[in-house]
Design a protein around this motif. Structure first.
Motif, PDB file in Angstrom:
ATOM      1  N   ILE A  94       0.828  -1.191   0.000  1.00  0.00           N
ATOM      2  CA  ILE A  94       0.000   0.000   0.000  1.00  0.00           C
ATOM      3  C   ILE A  94       0.874   1.257   0.000  1.00  0.00           C
ATOM      4  O   ILE A  94       1.949   1.290   0.600  1.00  0.00           O
ATOM      5  N   ALA A  95       0.437   2.282  -0.718  1.00  0.00           N
ATOM      6  CA  ALA A  95       1.167   3.547  -0.818  1.00  0.00           C
ATOM      7  C   ALA A  95       0.336   4.656  -0.189  1.00  0.00           C
ATOM      8  O   ALA A  95      -0.856   4.481   0.113  1.00  0.00           O
TER       9      ALA A  95
ATOM     10  N   VAL B  44      -8.481   6.433  -0.561  1.00  0.00           N
ATOM     11  CA  VAL B  44      -9.388   5.436  -1.134  1.00  0.00           C
ATOM     12  C   VAL B  44      -9.857   4.468  -0.059  1.00  0.00           C
ATOM     13  O   VAL B  44     -11.047   4.140   0.033  1.00  0.00           O
ATOM     14  N   LEU B  45      -8.932   4.022   0.777  1.00  0.00           N
ATOM     15  CA  LEU B  45      -9.301   3.121   1.870  1.00  0.00           C
ATOM     16  C   LEU B  45     -10.289   3.781   2.825  1.00  0.00           C
ATOM     17  O   LEU B  45     -11.243   3.137   3.289  1.00  0.00           O
ATOM     18  N   PHE B  46     -10.065   5.054   3.118  1.00  0.00           N
ATOM     19  CA  PHE B  46     -10.955   5.789   4.024  1.00  0.00           C
ATOM     20  C   PHE B  46     -12.388   5.777   3.492  1.00  0.00           C
ATOM     21  O   PHE B  46     -13.331   5.445   4.222  1.00  0.00           O
ATOM     22  N   TRP B  47     -12.548   6.139   2.218  1.00  0.00           N
ATOM     23  CA  TRP B  47     -13.885   6.199   1.642  1.00  0.00           C
ATOM     24  C   TRP B  47     -14.453   4.804   1.386  1.00  0.00           C
ATOM     25  O   TRP B  47     -15.641   4.566   1.612  1.00  0.00           O
TER      26      TRP B  47
ATOM     27  N   TYR C 292      -5.701  -4.091  -0.162  1.00  0.00           N
ATOM     28  CA  TYR C 292      -6.718  -3.458   0.675  1.00  0.00           C
ATOM     29  C   TYR C 292      -7.294  -4.434   1.694  1.00  0.00           C
ATOM     30  O   TYR C 292      -7.808  -4.017   2.734  1.00  0.00           O
ATOM     31  N   SER C 293      -7.217  -5.729   1.406  1.00  0.00           N
ATOM     32  CA  SER C 293      -7.775  -6.720   2.328  1.00  0.00           C
ATOM     33  C   SER C 293      -7.030  -6.740   3.657  1.00  0.00           C
ATOM     34  O   SER C 293      -7.542  -7.268   4.655  1.00  0.00           O
TER      35      SER C 293
ATOM     36  N   ASP D 265      -2.011  13.526  -4.644  1.00  0.00           N
ATOM     37  CA  ASP D 265      -1.142  12.353  -4.667  1.00  0.00           C
ATOM     38  C   ASP D 265       0.284  12.836  -4.875  1.00  0.00           C
ATOM     39  O   ASP D 265       0.673  13.219  -5.975  1.00  0.00           O
ATOM     40  N   ASN D 266       1.060  12.833  -3.821  1.00  0.00           N
ATOM     41  CA  ASN D 266       2.421  13.344  -3.883  1.00  0.00           C
ATOM     42  C   ASN D 266       3.458  12.301  -4.275  1.00  0.00           C
ATOM     43  O   ASN D 266       4.659  12.564  -4.216  1.00  0.00           O
ATOM     44  N   VAL D 267       2.991  11.124  -4.661  1.00  0.00           N
ATOM     45  CA  VAL D 267       3.898  10.078  -5.127  1.00  0.00           C
ATOM     46  C   VAL D 267       4.102  10.194  -6.637  1.00  0.00           C
ATOM     47  O   VAL D 267       5.222  10.161  -7.143  1.00  0.00           O
TER      48      VAL D 267
END
Length: 272
Positions: free
Chosen positions: A82-83, A89-92, A118-119, A245-247
């Motif tokens: 995960i980045a 995205v995980l939050f929402w 994400y799992s 997205d700062n990556v």
């Protein structure tokens, strides 16, 4: 003396030409993640691409790379973790996924990377159906990985139309490689939620550039921010959130006015 010569208009143009040719030679080889050129269309970008690599993501070598990772058991250690851009995205996703809202369409989801990573952070409902949409060579390997892991809730397709009647649409780093997302979504029964991540948007005009993807070259869009958002809201969605997205970035040498120092993520919800 050299600095004086560079001030002469013709000399400046010649110096830039030499620098551009040097960069193009670098771009044509091992310059993973580099960008080159400003183009009007994908076809124009393809025609201008160096002949040193194939073009496009549906590539046997890329699929073979995933196959080898699977066979040697080093998928977990491949660095595909995960980045920072995944956290919004995980939050929402965690707030909208539930037992009545479990049909996910993952556009450009590769071999199921988001499903697996994400799992670790979200407990999936037993009724989950997660469909990955990608190109044939990629999903061929994705199916093999899912079968080896005995995953029954992960499905694969190459048809965008299979997003029809899904609850959640996820696209991370994939929208820039396709034509007009809003038009495609308007042709199906619209998903209730759109989570669009790793998107190159800025305040300038829409254009196409060429990316060195390691084994292949990719033409990709860079979108005008206002136009992109308005296109989605015009088909019935409301913008709920936008993040930076700062990556990821798209820095195009010799075109600073068109470079994007940070990509963006957006969450849209269908208006009822």
């Amino acid at each position: 003396m050299k600095s004086i010569i560079k001030q002469i208009p013709f000399a400046r143009q010649f110096h830039r030409y030499i620098k551009e040719q040097e960069y193009k030679r670098k771009f044509a080889t091992n310059c993973y993640g580099c960008f080159w050129g400003i183009f009007e269309t994908f076809e124009e970008a393809r025609q201008a691409a160096p002949q040193t690599k194939s073009i496009g993501y549906d590539n046997t070598e890329l699929a073979q790379e995933y196959q080898e990772m699977l066979e040697h058991g080093n998928w977990e250690s491949s660095g595909r973790m995960i980045a920072s851009y995944d956290y919004p995205v995980l939050f929402w996703l965690k707030s909208i996924i539930n037992h009545e809202n479990t049909n996910i369409f993952d556009f450009g989801g590769n071999v199921g990377i988001h499903f697996y990573t994400y799992s670790k952070y979200i407990k999936y409902p037993e009724t989950l159906k997660w469909t990955v949409c990608d190109l044939p060579e990629i999903i061929r390997v994705g199916k093999q990985i899912a079968e080896k892991r005995h995953i029954n809730s992960l499905f694969f397709t190459s048809n965008f139309e299979d997003a029809n009647n899904k609850d959640i649409f996820i696209a991370s780093g994939s929208i820039q490689y396709v034509e007009n997302l809003a038009t495609q979504i308007s042709k199906i029964r619209k998903p209730k939620h759109l989570l669009i991540n790793r998107l190159p948007i800025y305040n300038g005009r829409l254009f196409v550039t060429l990316q060195n993807g390691g084994k292949v070259f990719y033409p990709q869009y860079v979108f005008n921010k206002t136009e992109f958002i308005e296109a989605i809201t015009s088909i019935g969605y409301e913008l709920i959130d936008i993040w930076e997205d700062n990556v990821d970035s798209c820095m195009i040498p010799f075109h600073p006015e068109s470079s994007v120092p940070a990509y963006s993520g957006l969450y849209f919800q269908l208006r009822f």
